[in-house]
Design a protein around this motif. Sequence first.
Motif, PDB file in Angstrom:
ATOM      1  N   LYS A 197       0.699  -1.100   0.327  1.00 38.66           N
ATOM      2  CA  LYS A 197      -0.044   0.052   0.061  1.00 38.66           C
ATOM      3  C   LYS A 197       1.155   1.600   0.053  1.00 38.66           C
ATOM      4  O   LYS A 197       1.459   1.366   0.715  1.00 38.66           O
ATOM      5  CB  LYS A 197      -0.841  -0.231   1.095  1.00 38.66           C
ATOM      6  N   LEU A 198       0.809   2.098  -0.834  1.00 42.63           N
ATOM      7  CA  LEU A 198       1.119   4.261  -0.837  1.00 42.63           C
ATOM      8  C   LEU A 198       0.288   4.079  -0.172  1.00 42.63           C
ATOM      9  O   LEU A 198       0.831   5.254   0.819  1.00 42.63           O
ATOM     10  CB  LEU A 198       1.072   4.400  -2.019  1.00 42.63           C
ATOM     11  N   ALA A 199      -1.266   4.712   0.304  1.00 46.75           N
ATOM     12  CA  ALA A 199      -1.864   5.549   0.763  1.00 46.75           C
ATOM     13  C   ALA A 199      -3.082   5.033   0.451  1.00 46.75           C
ATOM     14  O   ALA A 199      -4.029   5.041  -0.480  1.00 46.75           O
ATOM     15  CB  ALA A 199      -1.645   6.371   0.820  1.00 46.75           C
ATOM     16  N   ARG A 200      -4.377   5.491   1.025  1.00 45.67           N
ATOM     17  CA  ARG A 200      -5.347   5.688   0.919  1.00 45.67           C
ATOM     18  C   ARG A 200      -5.720   7.896   0.765  1.00 45.67           C
ATOM     19  O   ARG A 200      -5.252   7.743   2.000  1.00 45.67           O
ATOM     20  CB  ARG A 200      -6.640   5.258   1.947  1.00 45.67           C
ATOM     21  N   LEU A 201      -5.977   7.923  -0.242  1.00 46.13           N
ATOM     22  CA  LEU A 201      -6.586   9.163  -0.649  1.00 46.13           C
ATOM     23  C   LEU A 201      -7.818   9.642   0.630  1.00 46.13           C
ATOM     24  O   LEU A 201      -8.646   9.175   0.061  1.00 46.13           O
ATOM     25  CB  LEU A 201      -6.289   9.924  -1.722  1.00 46.13           C
ATOM     26  N   SER A 202      -7.898  11.181   0.787  1.00 44.32           N
ATOM     27  CA  SER A 202      -8.953  11.312   1.104  1.00 44.32           C
ATOM     28  C   SER A 202     -10.194  11.744   0.056  1.00 44.32           C
ATOM     29  O   SER A 202      -9.860  11.714  -1.245  1.00 44.32           O
ATOM     30  CB  SER A 202      -9.309  13.400   1.815  1.00 44.32           C
ATOM     31  N   TYR A 203     -11.517  12.224   0.726  1.00 39.60           N
ATOM     32  CA  TYR A 203     -12.306  12.751  -1.122  1.00 39.60           C
ATOM     33  C   TYR A 203     -11.667  13.905  -1.742  1.00 39.60           C
ATOM     34  O   TYR A 203     -11.277  14.160  -1.512  1.00 39.60           O
ATOM     35  CB  TYR A 203     -13.671  12.398  -0.377  1.00 39.60           C
ATOM     36  N   ILE A 208      -8.227  21.334  -2.764  1.00 33.57           N
ATOM     37  CA  ILE A 208      -7.913  20.844  -1.100  1.00 33.57           C
ATOM     38  C   ILE A 208      -6.745  19.824  -1.505  1.00 33.57           C
ATOM     39  O   ILE A 208      -7.034  18.967  -2.676  1.00 33.57           O
ATOM     40  CB  ILE A 208      -9.442  20.561  -0.836  1.00 33.57           C
ATOM     41  N   ILE A 209      -6.327  20.450  -1.649  1.00 38.70           N
ATOM     42  CA  ILE A 209      -5.071  19.255  -1.687  1.00 38.70           C
ATOM     43  C   ILE A 209      -5.358  17.727  -0.596  1.00 38.70           C
ATOM     44  O   ILE A 209      -6.217  17.646   0.489  1.00 38.70           O
ATOM     45  CB  ILE A 209      -3.692  19.899  -1.481  1.00 38.70           C
ATOM     46  N   VAL A 210      -5.276  16.563  -1.718  1.00 36.81           N
ATOM     47  CA  VAL A 210      -5.581  15.537  -1.162  1.00 36.81           C
ATOM     48  C   VAL A 210      -4.729  14.764  -0.089  1.00 36.81           C
ATOM     49  O   VAL A 210      -3.264  14.786   0.045  1.00 36.81           O
ATOM     50  CB  VAL A 210      -5.769  14.185  -1.710  1.00 36.81           C
ATOM     51  N   THR A 211      -5.272  14.969   0.972  1.00 30.46           N
ATOM     52  CA  THR A 211      -4.649  13.897   2.130  1.00 30.46           C
ATOM     53  C   THR A 211      -4.466  12.436   2.383  1.00 30.46           C
ATOM     54  O   THR A 211      -5.570  12.280   1.972  1.00 30.46           O
ATOM     55  CB  THR A 211      -4.600  14.747   3.480  1.00 30.46           C
ATOM     56  N   GLU A 212      -3.358  12.078   2.725  1.00 26.55           N
ATOM     57  CA  GLU A 212      -3.623  10.599   3.291  1.00 26.55           C
ATOM     58  C   GLU A 212      -5.228  10.449   4.972  1.00 26.55           C
ATOM     59  O   GLU A 212      -4.737  10.720   5.546  1.00 26.55           O
ATOM     60  CB  GLU A 212      -2.323   9.832   3.855  1.00 26.55           C
ATOM     61  N   ILE A 213      -5.492   9.199   4.520  1.00 26.25           N
ATOM     62  CA  ILE A 213      -6.172   9.046   5.747  1.00 26.25           C
ATOM     63  C   ILE A 213      -5.734   7.567   5.890  1.00 26.25           C
ATOM     64  O   ILE A 213      -5.396   6.734   5.554  1.00 26.25           O
ATOM     65  CB  ILE A 213      -7.638   8.577   4.903  1.00 26.25           C
TER      66      ILE A 213
END
Lengths: 213, 213
Positions: A197-203, A208-213
Amino acid sequence: MNSTTHITTNEILALEKQYRASFINSLGGFKSVCLIGTKNNANQTNLAIFNSLVHIGANPPLIGFVVRPDSVDRHTLQNILETKYYTINHLNETIFKQAHQTAARYPQDVSEFEATSLTENYLDNFFAPYVLQSSIKLGVEFKEKIDFTINGTIFIIGEIKHIYYPNNCLQHDGFLDLEKAGTVTCSGLDSYHITQKLARLSYAKPNIIVTEI
Amino acid sequence: MNSTTHITTNEILALEKQYRASFINSLGGFKSVCLIGTKNNANQTNLAIFNSLVHIGANPPLIGFVVRPDSVDRHTLQNILETKYYTINHLNETIFKQAHQTAARYPQDVSEFEATSLTENYLDNFFAPYVLQSSIKLGVEFKEKIDFTINGTIFIIGEIKHIYYPNNCLQHDGFLDLEKAGTVTCSGLDSYHITQKLARLSYAKPNIIVTEI
């Protein structure tokens, strides 16, 4: 330094058949691979690997896959059309070689379950067999067959009626952690991969810059 | 010890909408994710992420993807129907966050290329823009639009006319090593993964054990 190669239609069409199949099958990226389990009305079971699963909708929960016109997987198609039910079973590292082996052209009276030592698993009175060794399993009801006249392929859409998954893989927001479940992906015609996994990303929202969730 | 959970149709339909979308989108396994680049006849470009690519055929080379009826990606669909051409661009670790950001609902007069700092790349007089930062890129000509009446989704089939790939990723038998190219896969609605190869397996034949190739 690595360079980029460019090839065009005429060069693609001139490639040797198996080479082209391998090459073109690589182009779509990593694929959703699964085992589809079926049974005909004479109780003959069938198990076949497919690498073309695609999400169609969540409400109702619909999933589709492609059947090649010249494929051994036509037994799968026959059984689905005859009985309306099938199972979709995820591959994991333990069974991916057996799963690949189901692509061999066995006669219709040979069950790929037996031939590959995968175990038929009947759950909650569902007609079609699941794969015992698979950790995520779906029981699906056939809904629609669509003929792609452009090249004779067939698209099958079904509704997900039963879902089995490892308890500890479901996250609080409905995300099912396939990596934790050990689900395998494939590329091309014959390459299997686990994931990291690299990341799950915000909606995503504008500005708005996407962030890791 | 981990246990298995079983849920059925009525429970699925009773889930909260976003939870269900995340859950059902996870069930098909790891997905083929890409950026689709288009341009309308007024030269307005568009870039959108899709996670439903599927191989349709190798001869001619055909590839398909699903468009959701309520999706922001309808700009992509409009442009494809208007101009007939689009590009399919693989994601890699460097650009997956920008790629995810293209899913935001930008107004039609905003190009996601600009909004996400991905670079339009025009190659060999092809009408639609490629993504410069993508290492595997396809130039595709629209062939067929199929309406899935069951839930209003749309399936788009196109023919691959141009292929760009890193030279050192193509193997002697036509297999393109996506892992070496850094292509990323996704799961659910928002999870991105790199891969680690288990094996390539030999062509499956009855009664012959598959071997690693």
